[in-house]
Design a protein around this motif. Structure first.
Motif, PDB file in Angstrom:
ATOM      1  N   ILE A  59       0.663  -0.926   0.160  1.00  0.00           N
ATOM      2  CA  ILE A  59      -0.079   0.137   0.197  1.00  0.00           C
ATOM      3  C   ILE A  59       1.006   1.270  -0.143  1.00  0.00           C
ATOM      4  CG2 ILE A  59      -1.592   1.477   1.684  1.00  0.00           C
ATOM      5  CD1 ILE A  59      -2.800  -1.389   2.876  1.00  0.00           C
ATOM      6  N   LEU A  60       1.992   1.270   0.767  1.00  0.00           N
ATOM      7  CA  LEU A  60       3.049   2.157   0.696  1.00  0.00           C
ATOM      8  C   LEU A  60       3.354   2.291  -0.449  1.00  0.00           C
ATOM      9  CD1 LEU A  60       4.050   4.501   2.559  1.00  0.00           C
ATOM     10  CD2 LEU A  60       6.322   3.065   3.178  1.00  0.00           C
ATOM     11  N   LYS A  61       4.226   1.498  -1.122  1.00  0.00           N
ATOM     12  CA  LYS A  61       4.632   1.837  -2.546  1.00  0.00           C
ATOM     13  C   LYS A  61       3.054   2.296  -3.457  1.00  0.00           C
ATOM     14  CE  LYS A  61       7.806  -2.061  -2.689  1.00  0.00           C
ATOM     15  NZ  LYS A  61       8.182  -3.226  -2.470  1.00  0.00           N
ATOM     16  N   ARG A  62       2.439   1.536  -3.495  1.00  0.00           N
ATOM     17  CA  ARG A  62       1.573   2.460  -3.802  1.00  0.00           C
ATOM     18  C   ARG A  62       0.675   3.650  -3.801  1.00  0.00           C
ATOM     19  NH1 ARG A  62      -3.368  -0.245  -3.104  1.00  0.00           N
ATOM     20  NH2 ARG A  62      -2.377  -2.613  -3.099  1.00  0.00           N
ATOM     21  N   LYS A  63       0.946   3.873  -2.901  1.00  0.00           N
ATOM     22  CA  LYS A  63       0.627   6.158  -2.860  1.00  0.00           C
ATOM     23  C   LYS A  63       2.216   6.489  -3.236  1.00  0.00           C
ATOM     24  CE  LYS A  63      -2.388   5.888   1.043  1.00  0.00           C
ATOM     25  NZ  LYS A  63      -2.706   5.914   2.759  1.00  0.00           N
ATOM     26  N   TYR A  64       3.029   5.512  -3.175  1.00  0.00           N
ATOM     27  CA  TYR A  64       4.387   6.706  -3.455  1.00  0.00           C
ATOM     28  C   TYR A  64       4.596   6.736  -5.128  1.00  0.00           C
ATOM     29  CZ  TYR A  64       8.712   8.002  -4.427  1.00  0.00           C
ATOM     30  OH  TYR A  64      10.464   8.765  -4.487  1.00  0.00           O
ATOM     31  N   ALA A  65       3.764   5.611  -5.895  1.00  0.00           N
ATOM     32  CA  ALA A  65       4.019   5.423  -7.505  1.00  0.00           C
ATOM     33  C   ALA A  65       2.986   7.062  -7.140  1.00  0.00           C
ATOM     34  CB  ALA A  65       3.887   4.111  -7.954  1.00  0.00           C
ATOM     35  N   ASN A  66       1.465   6.315  -6.925  1.00  0.00           N
ATOM     36  CA  ASN A  66       0.737   7.988  -7.447  1.00  0.00           C
ATOM     37  C   ASN A  66       0.500   9.153  -7.372  1.00  0.00           C
ATOM     38  OD1 ASN A  66      -0.667   4.899  -8.434  1.00  0.00           O
ATOM     39  ND2 ASN A  66      -2.311   5.177  -6.557  1.00  0.00           N
ATOM     40  N   GLY A  67       2.481   9.722  -6.239  1.00  0.00           N
ATOM     41  CA  GLY A  67       2.498  10.773  -5.789  1.00  0.00           C
ATOM     42  C   GLY A  67       1.348  10.858  -4.056  1.00  0.00           C
ATOM     43  N   GLU A  68       1.040  10.143  -4.014  1.00  0.00           N
ATOM     44  CA  GLU A  68       0.224  10.394  -2.648  1.00  0.00           C
ATOM     45  C   GLU A  68       1.348  11.292  -0.959  1.00  0.00           C
ATOM     46  OE1 GLU A  68      -2.883   7.675  -2.117  1.00  0.00           O
ATOM     47  OE2 GLU A  68      -3.036   7.456  -3.672  1.00  0.00           O
ATOM     48  N   ILE A  69       2.343  10.267  -0.848  1.00  0.00           N
ATOM     49  CA  ILE A  69       3.110  10.943   0.049  1.00  0.00           C
ATOM     50  C   ILE A  69       4.382  11.541  -0.624  1.00  0.00           C
ATOM     51  CG2 ILE A  69       2.342   9.468   1.348  1.00  0.00           C
ATOM     52  CD1 ILE A  69       4.470   7.348   1.224  1.00  0.00           C
ATOM     53  N   THR A  70       5.659  12.026  -0.339  1.00  0.00           N
ATOM     54  CA  THR A  70       6.824  12.671  -0.952  1.00  0.00           C
ATOM     55  C   THR A  70       7.747  11.495  -0.120  1.00  0.00           C
ATOM     56  OG1 THR A  70       7.095  13.271   1.802  1.00  0.00           O
ATOM     57  CG2 THR A  70       6.295  14.863  -0.336  1.00  0.00           C
ATOM     58  N   THR A  71       8.942  11.938  -0.419  1.00  0.00           N
ATOM     59  CA  THR A  71      10.243  10.667  -0.961  1.00  0.00           C
ATOM     60  C   THR A  71      10.724  10.292   0.923  1.00  0.00           C
ATOM     61  OG1 THR A  71      10.722  11.449  -3.006  1.00  0.00           O
ATOM     62  CG2 THR A  71      12.467  10.139  -1.974  1.00  0.00           C
ATOM     63  N   GLU A  72      10.687  11.489   1.578  1.00  0.00           N
ATOM     64  CA  GLU A  72      10.611  11.332   2.688  1.00  0.00           C
ATOM     65  C   GLU A  72       9.876  10.787   3.286  1.00  0.00           C
ATOM     66  OE1 GLU A  72      10.810  14.610   1.409  1.00  0.00           O
ATOM     67  OE2 GLU A  72      13.057  14.685   0.980  1.00  0.00           O
ATOM     68  N   GLU A  73       8.947  10.924   3.426  1.00  0.00           N
ATOM     69  CA  GLU A  73       7.639  10.341   4.149  1.00  0.00           C
ATOM     70  C   GLU A  73       7.476   8.745   3.853  1.00  0.00           C
ATOM     71  OE1 GLU A  73       3.779  13.291   4.377  1.00  0.00           O
ATOM     72  OE2 GLU A  73       4.233  12.194   2.414  1.00  0.00           O
ATOM     73  N   PHE A  74       7.668   8.434   2.464  1.00  0.00           N
ATOM     74  CA  PHE A  74       7.850   7.169   2.267  1.00  0.00           C
ATOM     75  C   PHE A  74       9.141   6.690   2.586  1.00  0.00           C
ATOM     76  CE2 PHE A  74      10.117   3.454  -0.742  1.00  0.00           C
ATOM     77  CZ  PHE A  74       9.290   2.556  -1.093  1.00  0.00           C
ATOM     78  N   SER A  75      10.527   6.765   2.772  1.00  0.00           N
ATOM     79  CA  SER A  75      11.524   6.355   3.127  1.00  0.00           C
ATOM     80  C   SER A  75      11.604   6.407   5.049  1.00  0.00           C
ATOM     81  CB  SER A  75      12.690   7.261   3.267  1.00  0.00           C
ATOM     82  OG  SER A  75      12.796   7.515   1.400  1.00  0.00           O
ATOM     83  N   ARG A  76      10.308   7.829   5.717  1.00  0.00           N
ATOM     84  CA  ARG A  76      10.737   6.864   6.982  1.00  0.00           C
ATOM     85  C   ARG A  76       9.380   6.035   7.834  1.00  0.00           C
ATOM     86  NH1 ARG A  76       6.543   9.720   9.581  1.00  0.00           N
ATOM     87  NH2 ARG A  76       6.612  10.912   7.830  1.00  0.00           N
TER      88      ARG A  76
END
Length: 83
Positions: A59-76
């Motif tokens: 789910i996290l990867k999908r949100k990152y791919a859709n641009g819903e979260i930033t790179t920093e949020e994804f990494s954290r």
């Protein structure tokens, strides 16, 4: 010597009740019991939470791919899920 007449075994012999249908019914019940035992063993042998973490990471990867979260949020969030 021993007269054990269990209800689910009556379809196997002559005069066993439902004839061929009784045999198929007993075979179905036996197969169902084996299947349920297999699923129980499979569930108990899996480490707790492994599947939940995998689902959350997807789910996290999908949100990152859709641009819903930033790179920093994804990494954290990814580090939180891995720990």
């Amino acid at each position: 010597m021993f007269n054990c007449n269990w209800g689910f075994m009556t379809g196997f012999g002559p005069g066993g009740g439902m004839g061929g249908f009784g045999f198929l019914f007993n075979l179905f019940i036996f197969g169902l019991l084996i299947f349920l035992a297999y699923k129980l063993i499979q569930r108990l042998s899996r480490p707790d939470g492994t599947r939940d973490r995998e689902d959350s990471l997807e789910i996290l990867k999908r949100k990152y791919a859709n641009g819903e979260i930033t790179t920093e949020e994804f990494s954290r969030m990814r580090e939180i899920l891995r720990s």
